[in-house]
Scaffold this motif. Structure first.
Motif, PDB file in Angstrom:
ATOM      1  N   UNK A 124       8.656  44.942 -37.534  1.00  0.00           N
ATOM      2  CA  UNK A 124       7.920  45.201 -38.768  1.00  0.00           C
ATOM      3  C   UNK A 124       6.435  44.897 -38.581  1.00  0.00           C
ATOM      4  N   UNK A 125       6.120  43.813 -37.886  1.00  0.00           N
ATOM      5  CA  UNK A 125       4.723  43.448 -37.640  1.00  0.00           C
ATOM      6  C   UNK A 125       4.020  44.541 -36.830  1.00  0.00           C
ATOM      7  N   UNK A 126       4.689  45.049 -35.805  1.00  0.00           N
ATOM      8  CA  UNK A 126       4.124  46.131 -34.987  1.00  0.00           C
ATOM      9  C   UNK A 126       3.876  47.364 -35.834  1.00  0.00           C
ATOM     10  N   UNK A 127       4.814  47.713 -36.698  1.00  0.00           N
ATOM     11  CA  UNK A 127       4.652  48.886 -37.548  1.00  0.00           C
ATOM     12  C   UNK A 127       3.533  48.701 -38.573  1.00  0.00           C
ATOM     13  N   UNK A 128       3.386  47.518 -39.123  1.00  0.00           N
ATOM     14  CA  UNK A 128       2.284  47.262 -40.058  1.00  0.00           C
ATOM     15  C   UNK A 128       0.951  47.393 -39.329  1.00  0.00           C
ATOM     16  N   UNK A 129       0.873  46.842 -38.126  1.00  0.00           N
ATOM     17  CA  UNK A 129      -0.367  46.932 -37.352  1.00  0.00           C
ATOM     18  C   UNK A 129      -0.690  48.385 -37.020  1.00  0.00           C
ATOM     19  N   UNK A 130       0.308  49.134 -36.537  1.00  0.00           N
ATOM     20  CA  UNK A 130       0.069  50.522 -36.111  1.00  0.00           C
ATOM     21  C   UNK A 130      -0.125  51.494 -37.268  1.00  0.00           C
ATOM     22  N   UNK A 131       0.603  51.318 -38.357  1.00  0.00           N
ATOM     23  CA  UNK A 131       0.608  52.313 -39.425  1.00  0.00           C
ATOM     24  C   UNK A 131      -0.216  51.944 -40.661  1.00  0.00           C
ATOM     25  N   UNK A 132      -0.593  50.683 -40.793  1.00  0.00           N
ATOM     26  CA  UNK A 132      -1.363  50.275 -41.970  1.00  0.00           C
ATOM     27  C   UNK A 132      -2.745  49.767 -41.551  1.00  0.00           C
ATOM     28  N   UNK A 133      -2.772  48.752 -40.689  1.00  0.00           N
ATOM     29  CA  UNK A 133      -4.046  48.133 -40.330  1.00  0.00           C
ATOM     30  C   UNK A 133      -4.898  49.017 -39.420  1.00  0.00           C
ATOM     31  N   UNK A 134      -4.300  49.592 -38.386  1.00  0.00           N
ATOM     32  CA  UNK A 134      -5.076  50.398 -37.425  1.00  0.00           C
ATOM     33  C   UNK A 134      -5.763  51.587 -38.083  1.00  0.00           C
ATOM     34  N   UNK A 135      -5.068  52.420 -38.882  1.00  0.00           N
ATOM     35  CA  UNK A 135      -5.782  53.538 -39.516  1.00  0.00           C
ATOM     36  C   UNK A 135      -6.932  53.072 -40.414  1.00  0.00           C
ATOM     37  N   UNK A 136      -6.740  51.954 -41.104  1.00  0.00           N
ATOM     38  CA  UNK A 136      -7.798  51.435 -41.970  1.00  0.00           C
ATOM     39  C   UNK A 136      -9.030  51.064 -41.153  1.00  0.00           C
ATOM     40  N   UNK A 137      -8.829  50.302 -40.068  1.00  0.00           N
ATOM     41  CA  UNK A 137      -9.968  49.843 -39.287  1.00  0.00           C
ATOM     42  C   UNK A 137     -10.595  50.971 -38.469  1.00  0.00           C
ATOM     43  N   UNK A 138      -9.810  51.954 -38.048  1.00  0.00           N
ATOM     44  CA  UNK A 138     -10.380  53.112 -37.357  1.00  0.00           C
ATOM     45  C   UNK A 138     -11.277  53.897 -38.311  1.00  0.00           C
ATOM     46  N   UNK A 139     -10.825  54.107 -39.545  1.00  0.00           N
ATOM     47  CA  UNK A 139     -11.664  54.842 -40.503  1.00  0.00           C
ATOM     48  C   UNK A 139     -12.930  54.057 -40.843  1.00  0.00           C
ATOM     49  N   UNK A 140     -12.832  52.728 -40.939  1.00  0.00           N
ATOM     50  CA  UNK A 140     -14.022  51.908 -41.170  1.00  0.00           C
ATOM     51  C   UNK A 140     -14.991  52.017 -39.997  1.00  0.00           C
ATOM     52  N   UNK A 141     -14.450  52.036 -38.791  1.00  0.00           N
ATOM     53  CA  UNK A 141     -15.285  52.157 -37.602  1.00  0.00           C
ATOM     54  C   UNK A 141     -15.979  53.514 -37.559  1.00  0.00           C
ATOM     55  N   UNK A 142     -15.261  54.562 -37.907  1.00  0.00           N
ATOM     56  CA  UNK A 142     -15.854  55.902 -37.930  1.00  0.00           C
ATOM     57  C   UNK A 142     -16.951  55.974 -38.978  1.00  0.00           C
ATOM     58  N   UNK A 143     -16.739  55.336 -40.128  1.00  0.00           N
ATOM     59  CA  UNK A 143     -17.784  55.295 -41.158  1.00  0.00           C
ATOM     60  C   UNK A 143     -19.030  54.580 -40.645  1.00  0.00           C
ATOM     61  N   UNK A 144     -18.830  53.482 -39.916  1.00  0.00           N
ATOM     62  CA  UNK A 144     -19.955  52.715 -39.399  1.00  0.00           C
ATOM     63  C   UNK A 144     -20.702  53.458 -38.293  1.00  0.00           C
ATOM     64  N   UNK A 145     -19.971  54.063 -37.364  1.00  0.00           N
ATOM     65  CA  UNK A 145     -20.599  54.709 -36.217  1.00  0.00           C
ATOM     66  C   UNK A 145     -21.232  56.035 -36.614  1.00  0.00           C
ATOM     67  N   UNK A 146     -20.525  56.850 -37.386  1.00  0.00           N
ATOM     68  CA  UNK A 146     -21.060  58.151 -37.808  1.00  0.00           C
ATOM     69  C   UNK A 146     -21.492  58.975 -36.622  1.00  0.00           C
ATOM     70  N   UNK A 147     -22.732  59.460 -36.634  1.00  0.00           N
ATOM     71  CA  UNK A 147     -23.222  60.266 -35.527  1.00  0.00           C
ATOM     72  C   UNK A 147     -24.169  59.476 -34.617  1.00  0.00           C
ATOM     73  N   UNK A 148     -24.149  58.157 -34.743  1.00  0.00           N
ATOM     74  CA  UNK A 148     -25.018  57.302 -33.928  1.00  0.00           C
ATOM     75  C   UNK A 148     -24.441  57.120 -32.529  1.00  0.00           C
TER      76      UNK A 148
END
Length: 175
Positions: A124-148
């Motif tokens: 369950x911990x692995x699934x929460x990390x892969x399916x809940x936390x990772x997509x959230x932090x990847x989208x935050x990272x994409x927002x931060x990096x943008x086209x820089x």
């Protein structure tokens, strides 16, 4: 001469198909809108927003976002405690330790309603990390990096079976 009219940002624009993924208000200025992809302010007029869609800068900024496929997950009723615990494990410990940590939390905090029904183990911990936390932090990272421009962080490790693992994340293709 009559005073010049200044249009204010309207939240209903965020629901419109052509604006909903990238448009947001500017905090301190109600007469401006913010493009999340281009990371720039735009005059809050419908005409200006529609003009912005066709600019070269916006078209180039949208291109990486189009290639990403969004995966829709069914909403599960997960207690905030398990997500926080999974986040802690992800950041500070090996996933195997969650089996013992959740049992220890139940015993230590037996009088707490938060831990009485806590069920969090490796799967369950692995699934929460892969399916809940990772997509959230990847989208935050994409927002931060943008086209820089950015650097890629690489992490090398060797597991218990002496298998070498090289981890890297490719976030943005603009260099």
């Amino acid at each position: 001469m009559p005073p010049k009219y200044s249009q204010h940002y309207r939240e209903e624009w965020e629901q419109m198909r052509e604006f909903k993924d990238w448009l947001s208000p500017v905090q301190d200025d109600a007469t401006k809108a913010y493009c999340k992809y281009c990371k720039c302010n735009i005059i809050a007029k419908l005409y200006c927003l529609k003009q912005h869609i066709s600019t070269t800068k916006h078209v180039k900024s949208v291109e990486p976002m189009k290639s990403q496929t969004k995966i829709k997950f069914a909403k599960i009723q997960t207690r905030l405690d398990t997500q926080n615990l999974a986040h802690f494990i992800c950041e500070h410990a090996a996933i195997l330790t969650v089996d013992h940590l959740s049992d220890m939390c139940k015993k230590t905090f037996s009088d707490s309603r938060s831990t009485e029904n806590m069920k969090l183990h490796r799967t369950k911990c692995t699934n929460i990390i892969n399916n809940v936390l990772a997509p959230h932090f990847v989208s935050e990272l994409i927002k931060d990096v943008g086209d820089a421009k950015f650097s890629i962080l690489i992490d090398e490790s060797t597991d218990i079976s002496v298998t070498k693992i090289l981890m890297s994340r490719h976030v943005n293709s603009i260099l």
